[in-house]
Enzyme design. Structure first.
Site, PDB file in Angstrom:
ATOM      1  N   HIS A 218       0.860  -1.191   0.000  1.00 27.60           N
ATOM      2  CA  HIS A 218       0.000   0.000   0.000  1.00 27.60           C
ATOM      3  C   HIS A 218       0.889   1.232   0.000  1.00 27.60           C
ATOM      4  CE1 HIS A 218       0.951  -0.383   4.232  1.00 27.60           C
ATOM      5  NE2 HIS A 218       0.305   0.723   4.567  1.00 27.60           N
TER       6      HIS A 218
ATOM      7  N   HIS B  14       1.213   3.922   1.986  1.00 22.32           N
ATOM      8  CA  HIS B  14       1.711   4.678   3.131  1.00 22.32           C
ATOM      9  C   HIS B  14       3.221   4.817   3.010  1.00 22.32           C
ATOM     10  CE1 HIS B  14      -1.991   4.112   5.929  1.00 22.32           C
ATOM     11  NE2 HIS B  14      -1.975   5.311   5.382  1.00 22.32           N
TER      12      HIS B  14
ATOM     13  N   ASP C 160       5.803   4.734   4.871  1.00 19.62           N
ATOM     14  CA  ASP C 160       6.787   3.809   5.451  1.00 19.62           C
ATOM     15  C   ASP C 160       6.915   2.512   4.647  1.00 19.62           C
ATOM     16  OD1 ASP C 160       4.151   3.294   6.488  1.00 19.62           O
ATOM     17  OD2 ASP C 160       5.007   2.034   8.059  1.00 19.62           O
TER      18      ASP C 160
ATOM     19  N   HIS D 299      -7.208  -1.930   5.922  1.00 20.21           N
ATOM     20  CA  HIS D 299      -6.334  -0.865   6.385  1.00 20.21           C
ATOM     21  C   HIS D 299      -6.933   0.477   5.969  1.00 20.21           C
ATOM     22  CE1 HIS D 299      -2.645   0.616   8.016  1.00 20.21           C
ATOM     23  NE2 HIS D 299      -2.110   0.997   6.880  1.00 20.21           N
TER      24      HIS D 299
ATOM     25  N   HIS E 218       6.861  -5.127  11.829  1.00 19.79           N
ATOM     26  CA  HIS E 218       6.147  -3.845  11.793  1.00 19.79           C
ATOM     27  C   HIS E 218       5.732  -3.421  13.211  1.00 19.79           C
ATOM     28  CE1 HIS E 218       3.055  -0.859  10.495  1.00 19.79           C
ATOM     29  NE2 HIS E 218       3.757  -0.782   9.389  1.00 19.79           N
TER      30      HIS E 218
HETATM   31 ZN   LIG Z   1       3.126   0.618   7.882  1.00 21.00          ZN
HETATM   32 ZN   LIG Z   2      -0.097   1.586   6.493  1.00 20.31          ZN
END
Ligand SMILES: [Zn+2]
Ligand SMILES: [Zn+2]
Length: 310
Positions: free
Chosen positions: A62, A64, A66, A139, A268
């Site tokens: 995805h 995001h 990070d 998410h 994570h």
């Molecule tokens: Zn993440």
């Molecule tokens: Zn995320």
């Protein structure tokens, strides 16, 4: 088939953990595939025993930061070092636009073919040896989990026996290896199955992040040899997991148990759980093991062989 964790922290890097990246290493074909590419991934690659020239595919769960802020820098380096033959990217719909936008604004022209594949639930990639599928997770942004299955390989071919039968070496051996029936010019017929040992079962690795507990993760991970699942929060912080749509240790362990996987690696981790804090990293591992004993905790540069089933 080996896994090397290159980033195991959630959201922001810490001194000991970088943001998300997992390398799947396929030594027999000299390739490495990355799953996510957080900022600093290329430095992590330099500190590892992986070689950037092995990189052929990057799967992005995805968008995001990070999980993706290291991608463009890495792609630029692959171009400048002249190593990459071709790189295929796989990810959610907006990935192609993101790569195109940054490339245009920063005048990035890769010297190698670069293709972005927008994934849909189901099959993402397939060749003679592997099939990769994905499923949508739960998410805050569209996020996908990935499942890599190694295909079953024919068992050991008994060359001695084929020779003893007087079968001439060459293409006929190839057909026998594939289990086909052959007939020699003298009329004798042979069944390939008689010359091959039991088929070698393929291994399966599943990567699920970022997500709160969801049935799709369980189905994707069904029967996997190795499941990598995020465990951002400790059980006591479940309200934070609910709010941010991340998993607790218990949720990750529950997915592993319900999917019947052989081994779980949690990753994570929220940077809040540092050594000396009320909840320490080892507490996260303990929580997960209470539900799924075959749990290990990932750390940066940890390399594990995905074992074959006997
Ligand atoms: Zn993440
Ligand atoms: Zn995320």
């Amino acid at each position: 088939m080996k896994i090397t964790f290159l980033g195991t922290s959630a959201g922001v890097p810490t001194r000991s953990r970088n943001v998300s990246c997992v390398a799947l290493r396929l030594p027999q074909r000299g390739e490495a595939w990355l799953f996510d590419c957080g900022e600093g991934t290329q430095q992590q690659l330099l500190r590892s025993d992986l070689n950037i020239s092995q990189l052929t595919r990057v799967f992005i769960t995805h968008l995001h930061g990070d999980h993706v802020y290291g991608l463009m820098g890495l792609l630029a380096t692959c171009g400048m070092s002249g190593h990459a033959a071709r790189i295929d990217l796989y990810g959610p719909r907006d990935l192609a636009q993101y790569v195109a936008d940054v490339s245009r604004r920063t005048q990035l022209h890769t010297s190698y073919p670069l293709e972005v594949h927008t994934v849909e639930p189901g099959k993402v990639f397939e060749d003679d040896e592997y099939v990769v599928t994905c499923a949508p997770l739960k998410h805050r942004l569209p996020a996908f989990g990935f499942r890599v299955e190694e295909k079953e390989r024919p068992g050991h071919f008994d060359v001695e026996r084929a020779r003893a039968e007087g079968i001439p070496p060459g293409p006929l051996y190839g057909r026998l290896k594939r289990g086909e029936h052959i007939t020699l010019p003298d009329g004798r017929a042979f069944d390939g199955a008689d010359f091959c040992g039991p088929a070698i079962r393929g291994r399966t690795v599943v990567y699920c992040t970022d997500t709160i507990y969801c049935r799709a993760a369980v189905e994707l991970a069904r029967g996997a040899d190795l499941l990598i699942h995020e465990a951002t929060f400790a059980v006591a912080d479940e309200p934070l997991a609910q709010r941010s749509l991340h998993s607790t240790t218990a949720m990750a362990a529950r997915v592993a148990r319900e999917a019947g996987v052989r081994q779980l690696f949690i990753t994570h981790f929220s940077p809040r759980y540092f050594p000396g804090n009320r909840t320490e990293p080892q507490d996260l591992l303990r929580e997960a093991r209470e539900i799924f004993p075959a749990t290990e905790m990932a750390h940066d540069f940890l390399t594990v062989e995905v074992p074959r089933r006997d």
